[in-house]
Design a protein around this motif. Structure first.
Motif, PDB file in Angstrom:
ATOM      1  N   SER A  54      43.748  51.572 -40.220  1.00 19.86           N
ATOM      2  CA  SER A  54      42.540  50.997 -40.821  1.00 19.86           C
ATOM      3  C   SER A  54      41.291  51.742 -40.342  1.00 19.86           C
ATOM      4  N   TRP A  55      41.329  52.192 -39.090  1.00 24.39           N
ATOM      5  CA  TRP A  55      40.211  52.960 -38.540  1.00 24.39           C
ATOM      6  C   TRP A  55      40.149  54.350 -39.170  1.00 24.39           C
ATOM      7  N   SER A  56      41.258  55.109 -39.086  1.00 24.34           N
ATOM      8  CA  SER A  56      41.303  56.454 -39.657  1.00 24.34           C
ATOM      9  C   SER A  56      42.748  56.916 -39.763  1.00 24.34           C
ATOM     10  N   SER A  57      43.231  57.036 -40.990  1.00 20.97           N
ATOM     11  CA  SER A  57      44.600  57.519 -41.183  1.00 20.97           C
ATOM     12  C   SER A  57      44.743  58.949 -40.673  1.00 20.97           C
ATOM     13  N   THR A  58      43.728  59.751 -40.954  1.00 17.58           N
ATOM     14  CA  THR A  58      43.754  61.142 -40.474  1.00 17.58           C
ATOM     15  C   THR A  58      43.769  61.195 -38.954  1.00 17.58           C
ATOM     16  N   GLY A  59      42.875  60.430 -38.334  1.00 17.38           N
ATOM     17  CA  GLY A  59      42.792  60.416 -36.878  1.00 17.38           C
ATOM     18  C   GLY A  59      44.070  59.926 -36.227  1.00 17.38           C
ATOM     19  N   PHE A  61      47.258  60.248 -37.250  1.00 20.40           N
ATOM     20  CA  PHE A  61      48.317  61.257 -37.229  1.00 20.40           C
ATOM     21  C   PHE A  61      47.932  62.489 -36.415  1.00 20.40           C
ATOM     22  N   LEU A  62      46.656  62.810 -36.360  1.00 21.76           N
ATOM     23  CA  LEU A  62      46.243  63.910 -35.491  1.00 21.76           C
ATOM     24  C   LEU A  62      46.406  63.541 -34.019  1.00 21.76           C
ATOM     25  N   LEU A  63      46.157  62.258 -33.691  1.00 25.16           N
ATOM     26  CA  LEU A  63      46.378  61.788 -32.323  1.00 25.16           C
ATOM     27  C   LEU A  63      47.846  61.924 -31.944  1.00 25.16           C
ATOM     28  N   TYR A  64      48.737  61.512 -32.842  1.00 25.36           N
ATOM     29  CA  TYR A  64      50.168  61.642 -32.572  1.00 25.36           C
ATOM     30  C   TYR A  64      50.564  63.116 -32.424  1.00 25.36           C
ATOM     31  N   SER A  65      49.940  63.976 -33.228  1.00 23.74           N
ATOM     32  CA  SER A  65      50.290  65.401 -33.160  1.00 23.74           C
ATOM     33  C   SER A  65      49.924  66.012 -31.807  1.00 23.74           C
ATOM     34  N   VAL A  66      48.841  65.525 -31.205  1.00 24.02           N
ATOM     35  CA  VAL A  66      48.449  66.012 -29.876  1.00 24.02           C
ATOM     36  C   VAL A  66      49.530  65.689 -28.847  1.00 24.02           C
ATOM     37  N   PHE A  67      50.065  64.451 -28.895  1.00 21.70           N
ATOM     38  CA  PHE A  67      51.134  64.084 -27.969  1.00 21.70           C
ATOM     39  C   PHE A  67      52.393  64.919 -28.206  1.00 21.70           C
ATOM     40  N   CYS A  68      52.673  65.232 -29.470  1.00 22.99           N
ATOM     41  CA  CYS A  68      53.842  66.057 -29.774  1.00 22.99           C
ATOM     42  C   CYS A  68      53.681  67.458 -29.184  1.00 22.99           C
ATOM     43  N   ALA A  69      52.460  68.009 -29.261  1.00 22.42           N
ATOM     44  CA  ALA A  69      52.213  69.331 -28.685  1.00 22.42           C
ATOM     45  C   ALA A  69      52.344  69.299 -27.168  1.00 22.42           C
ATOM     46  N   LEU A  70      51.856  68.227 -26.539  1.00 23.41           N
ATOM     47  CA  LEU A  70      51.974  68.105 -25.086  1.00 23.41           C
ATOM     48  C   LEU A  70      53.435  67.967 -24.660  1.00 23.41           C
TER      49      LEU A  70
END
Length: 487
Positions: free
Chosen positions: A445-450, A452-461
């Motif tokens: 509800s806040w940001s669909s883009t934000g 999935f980008l947040l999840y992508s950061v954890f995947c990179a880490l």
């Protein structure tokens, strides 16, 4: 109070070092070798039929796990309409399974040590059956939530005891692949729940959750208890009988039995395991590995994405979430099978790194699709990018990040702290699952883009963490893994 529940049941003196742990283990090998070449066992000499059957029975608990996790995705719209649930109430319902699982995780090690691996699986099945019946008969949020909580408690215990049981009964050359069946059955149960949920009512779907529990309860009458647990609690006669039953009546189990007994004997001098003991130098690396993998597994977003997959596809622009949900379900199973095959061929580390890289790419594509939608750019490509991203994500997760952390968790801890350490690791996993599943709708509800980008950061880490910290455990006995981690 929760910390006190992490207590293990070992007793002894705190005077043993790594050399003391390895000495009887090495001596047992020398004794077995001195009996002649014909007395040496390998995992290929005996029958593995009972190992396979026992694993098949145990992973019914994993299938139940998947059925429970997959229940919310296809039933979201119908449940909210039939029981007049708000988005917040449904989010509570969806996440309650993880709260119950957290409590199951806290008690799972102690329960499985006290009543055995089979006893813990029986208890889990009873909780799940009770929970599904509560969901089926619910007419409002209260009974519905109680049922979700009870099934969560049951699968919290399953999430610990099933991979531990399978690892403890398996020969080392098959352990990775067989333990991966835990994740395969989780995704199979989830996929079937996704698929069946699109064509039957949510009450009927709840009844299907009873079936794996019934099969498990019946099958447990036919399989042996974990030999390592039997040796640990001093049931020597039962230990040898169980090992013979698992390896085949014509197999020579003398060397394997000697190694297990020597390792267990060396652990009798160790103190009663407590939560704080995990932070000793002997165990801290194993704790960092186990906890770290579970943190990255969950904060990559898996439970938010899978719990609410149907609505996510609709938000991305598909006319119906059912099509995307079915595609999501179909992808999971064959890719997890590929991961199981590769587990003991390519090793744990390569699978984890490839998997985490793929989940990063999938999250990035999905986030990009929502960004384009928000900016009214390339609207015809938005659904394609979203579906492609989510399918890449789940395929990548299924090949490694889904299964490998559980396999490694079952391998890296010595048996005298396995209960307390396993409970901690599973608790962390379910805390992460709760945080992700509860916040997913609010983040979207806040940001669909934000999101999935947040999840992508954890995947990179995750890729960096695996490269720097996680060891390879392929092809090693559980005892050899302990020696290598502490070397």
């Amino acid at each position: 109070m929760a910390i006190e529940q992490f207590q293990d049941i070992e007793n002894g003196e705190n005077s043993i070092g790594l050399e003391d742990l390895e000495e009887p283990f090495i001596e047992a090998k020398k004794i077995a070798d001195s009996e002649g070449e014909e007395s040496e066992i390998t995992e290929d000499n005996g029958s593995i039929g009972m190992v396979l059957f026992s694993t098949a029975v145990a992973v019914c608990g994993s299938f139940e796990f998947g059925s429970c996790v997959g229940f919310s995705a296809p039933t979201q719209a119908a449940l909210r309409e039939d029981l007049n649930l708000s988005l917040a109430e449904f989010s509570v319902f969806g996440s309650l399974v993880t709260i119950g699982a957290m409590l199951g995780a806290i008690t799972s090690g102690r329960i499985s040590d006290f009543i055995g691996r089979k006893g813990a699986m029986r208890l889990s099945a009873v909780f799940c059956i009770t929970g599904w019946l509560a969901v089926y008969f619910s007419m409002g949020a209260l009974l519905l939530d109680m049922g979700r909580f009870l099934t969560g408690y049951g699968i919290g215990i399953f999430s610990y005891v099933v991979p531990v049981f399978v690892a403890e009964i398996s020969p080392k050359n098959l352990r990775g692949g067989l333990t991966t069946l835990n994740q395969l059955m989780i995704v199979t149960g989830s996929s079937i729940a996704f698929s069946v949920g699109t064509i039957v009512s949510w009450r009927t779907l709840a009844l299907t959750g009873l079936l794996p529990c019934i099969v498990l309860l019946l099958g447990l009458f036919l399989v042996p208890e974990s030999p390592r647990w039997l040796a640990k609690v001093g049931l020597e006669k039962e230990f040898k009988a169980a090992l013979n039953k698992l390896r085949g009546k014509d197999a020579d189990v003398s060397r394997e039995a000697a190694e297990i007994e020597a390792y267990i004997k060396s652990l009798q001098s160790l103190p009663k395991a407590r939560l704080l003991d995990l932070f000793d130098n002997k165990h801290i690396r194993s704790v960092i590995i186990g906890v770290g993998l579970m943190v990255f597994q969950q904060f990559g977003g898996i439970n938010g994405i899978s719990f609410y997959a149907s609505q996510t596809f609709v938000d991305a622009g598909l006319s119906s979430g059912s099509i995307g949900t079915l595609a999501y379900a179909i992808v999971q199973v064959p890719i997890t099978i590929v991961g199981a095959v590769l587990m003991d061929k390519s090793g744990r580390r390569p699978l984890l790194m490839v998997s985490a890289t793929g989940t990063f790419f999938g999250c990035f594509l999905t986030g990009l699709s929502f960004f384009l939608k928000g900016q009214s750019l390339l609207l015809g490509w938005v659904p394609v990018l979203a579906v492609s991203g989510l399918l890449i994500y789940i395929a990548s997760f299924s090949i490694g990040m889904g299964a490998v952390p559980w396999v490694i968790m079952s391998e890296i801890f010595p048996i005298h702290v396995k209960a307390v350490a396993g409970s901690l690791v599973v608790l962390v996993n379910w805390l992460g699952a709760w945080a992700v599943s509860y916040t997913f709708n609010f983040l979207m509800s806040w940001s669909s883009t934000g999101t999935f980008l947040l999840y992508s950061v954890f995947c990179a880490l995750t890729v960096l963490f695996v490269a720097k910290v996680v060891p390879e455990t392929k092809g090693k006995t559980l005892e050899e893994i302990q020696a290598s981690i502490n070397s």
